[in-house]
Design a protein around this motif. Structure first.
Motif: not given
Length: 623
Positions: A18, A20, A79-81
């Motif tokens: 993934k 980012l 945003d979560e990461h």
């Protein structure tokens, strides 16, 4: 300087997982040689068929490393990461350190602390624009030098001589102005469709300090009518420049110049033409401050109108143009850079509308407000200009900047042949429709607006840095709902495109002929009637050298340049969402349709109004 473009493809057989962030570094190719590369974007195509856009659109210096975030636009609370949350936090912290505030004085809006030499590369005007504007300036200066005008302190010998400042640098409208400037109906029309179309209001009663009598203006009204009746009917309008009252004139050859603060009464006559019917050059009525009328001698009436034009040009340049478009857009841009991440949808939407804002304004403060700048040549000088802007700032309201609200507040909804209003409201509505679609796509509820910390920080800093924390201004301190956001962003895009064009693009057309608008008048207004002549007018106007310096600058400011980006065009790809791209296409189509309508109307007009033709609008303030 050689510029080349290229597209580079890098392939890998390894799984990227993934993605980012993308890290980009420009290595130094040759020792001791500084060079910059402009990176437009990076597109990552995954084995799964997904395509991720990582917008860059910035210059990279030797050994500089930037981290780019891609994918769809994201608000902070989405945003979560942890890596993305930390990246966002660091991005804004870095920008707050880089984009710093300062101010000329505490009464004026704040601005960036950049100087012309250290404006960041991404905010600097292009090489081509720099060269084109310099060429226009130097060619204009060369012509007036060859004619012996540039340093001349002699008076103009005739009005015909003023028409010959340039050999070929004229326009259809500038020629029309020089031939028709004396006519009252054309004079009145300029309050509606000239370069300062935001200055009159419907008159509901005469000001107590403007004692215009019924008998004095009766000859200029419809047969059998009275001033009281025309006021009641809504046909009387007022131009009042009390904001200039008491501002001292600059010293000119050892004497303080007189500064007009005029009142002008205008009438929509039975032919539906707006015409001036009474002028008082200063605020306090007295025997030495007569009310001039169209029935006075030709030169008395012309001089009175010239003094009104002088006041109009001073306030136009300082307030309508410099403060309420240039300085305002800089605060919007600075707050955006400092408070809203590049991945945020509002940042993506607005950043193209601040293309060279910081560079132009930094340059403008030195060139316009410096000791020998343009405003130093005006009747009030630089200090008086700063005082004038401070007064205007104290009176400023949020609604006065919003065209639909301002038109209503001034009572100008039905005045005929008001093309600035007609075209401007249509453009406002087209922008509003576009912004409503984009903002509505990302904010599905009012609660999402309230909880967006970056959006709230943006408007809060605008409130404190431009509106100086004044609650009476009516500027929102925080956004409570989606419609407030839509209206504010509509104002932003309208101001940097349409409003700036309205107050900038016609300057050369309407002010090349000095009697129709000048920052400087050298003699005081007449204190008695019947004592003036054409020689008085020529002695009052700026001398030859003073005139041509202003005209050359107006020529540069009004030019069309090759690298302009029209309103509705978004050449730098920032959104990857197809829904937003479709909204942009509809926006462009709506503007194109309006442009066709305006062109068809203008073809029937003796004096076309082109300033708000969408095909002529830049997407940001670019001159």
């Amino acid at each position: 300087m050689n510029e080349t473009t290229g597209t580079y493809t890098i392939q890998t057989s390894s799984s990227l997982g993934k993605v980012l962030l993308v890290k980009v570094e420009k290595s130094q190719r040759f020792p001791f040689l500084e060079s910059q590369w402009f990176c437009s974007k990076i597109t990552v195509s995954t084995p799964e068929g997904e395509s991720l856009l990582f917008p860059c659109h910035q210059w990279l210096s030797n050994n500089e490393v930037v981290e780019l975030r891609g994918g769809k636009a994201m608000k902070a609370f989405e945003d979560e990461h942890p890596l993305l949350i930390e990246h966002r936090k660091n991005e804004l912290a870095s920008k707050k350190c880089f984009f710093r505030w300062t101010s000329i004085n505490e009464k004026l809006p704040h601005h960036s602390d950049f100087t012309v030499s250290n404006v960041p590369a991404d905010a600097r005007m292009s090489i081509s624009r720099f060269l084109e504007s310099k060429k226009a300036l130097y060619v204009g200066i060369l012509e007036v030098m060859l004619k012996g005008m540039l340093t001349s302190e002699e008076n103009w010998q005739s009005l015909e001589d003023i028409k010959r400042i340039f050999w070929t640098r004229k326009t259809q409208i500038s020629d029309y102005v020089s031939e028709h400037w004396k006519e009252d109906d054309f004079y009145g029309a300029q309050f509606l469709n000239g370069v300062n179309p935001c200055s009159i209001k419907r008159c509901s009663e005469l000001p107590s300090n403007f004692p215009v009598s019924e008998e004095s203006v009766k000859p200029f009204l419809e047969d059998g009518s009275t001033l009281a009746n025309e006021i009641k009917t809504g046909n009387i309008f007022l131009y009042d420049q009390k904001i200039l009252s008491g501002i001292p004139g600059k010293l000119y050859h050892g004497e303080e110049l007189q500064v007009p603060a005029p009142l002008c009464l205008l009438y929509v006559n039975p032919e539906k033409k707006l015409v001036p019917i009474a002028i008082q050059v200063h605020q306090e009525p007295s025997e030495k401050n007569p009310i001039f009328l169209p029935s006075d001698s030709e030169t008395d009436w012309l001089l009175a109108k010239i003094f009104v034009k002088n006041a109009n040009m001073i306030t136009h340049q300082a307030i309508s143009h410099l403060k309420n478009t240039h300085f305002l857009s800089e605060v919007w841009a600075m707050s955006l850079f400092r408070n809203i991440s590049a991945i945020h949808p509002i940042h993506k939407l607005l950043i193209p509308h601040f293309r060279w804002t910081l560079h132009l304004n930094t340059q403008g403060r030195e060139f316009l407000l410096g000791p020998s700048g343009t405003f130093a040549t005006s009747a009030i000088g630089v200090d008086g200009t700063l005082e004038l802007m401070a007064r205007a700032q104290d009176e400023l309201t949020y609604t006065s900047l919003c065209l639909p609200d301002d038109i209503g507040a001034r009572g100008l909804e039905s005045i005929p042949d008001f093309y600035y209003r007609d075209d401007g409201l249509k453009i406002w509505n087209i922008i509003h429709k576009f912004v409503q679609a984009v903002v509505g796509h990302y904010y599905r509820s009012n609660n999402e607006v309230v909880q967006d910390s970056e959006l709230q920080a943006w408007i809060q800093e605008i409130f404190t840095r431009y509106f100086l924390g004044k609650k009476s201004s009516g500027c929102p301190e925080a956004f409570q709902n989606v419609e407030e956001v839509v209206k504010f962003i509509t104002l932003v895009i309208f101001t940097v495109s349409a409003q700036h064009a309205a107050v900038n693009n016609g300057q050369f057309d309407y002010q090349m002929f000095i009697p129709n608008g000048s920052l400087l008048l050298r003699k005081p207004s007449p204190t008695t009637k019947g004592q003036t002549s054409m020689a008085t007018i020529l002695e009052t106007l700026p001398n030859i050298g003073e005139s041509v310096k202003t005209v050359v600058l107006l020529y540069v400011l009004s030019q069309d340049y090759s690298d302009s980006v029209p309103l509705g065009s978004y050449p730098e790809e920032r959104f990857q969402e197809p829904e937003v791209k479709l909204m942009m296409m509809k926006f462009q189509a709506d503007l194109s349709n309006l442009s066709n309508v305006i062109k068809a109307r203008n073809a029937k007009l003796e004096v076309p109004y082109t300033n708000l033709d969408p095909s002529q609008l830049d997407s940001s303030i670019m001159k």
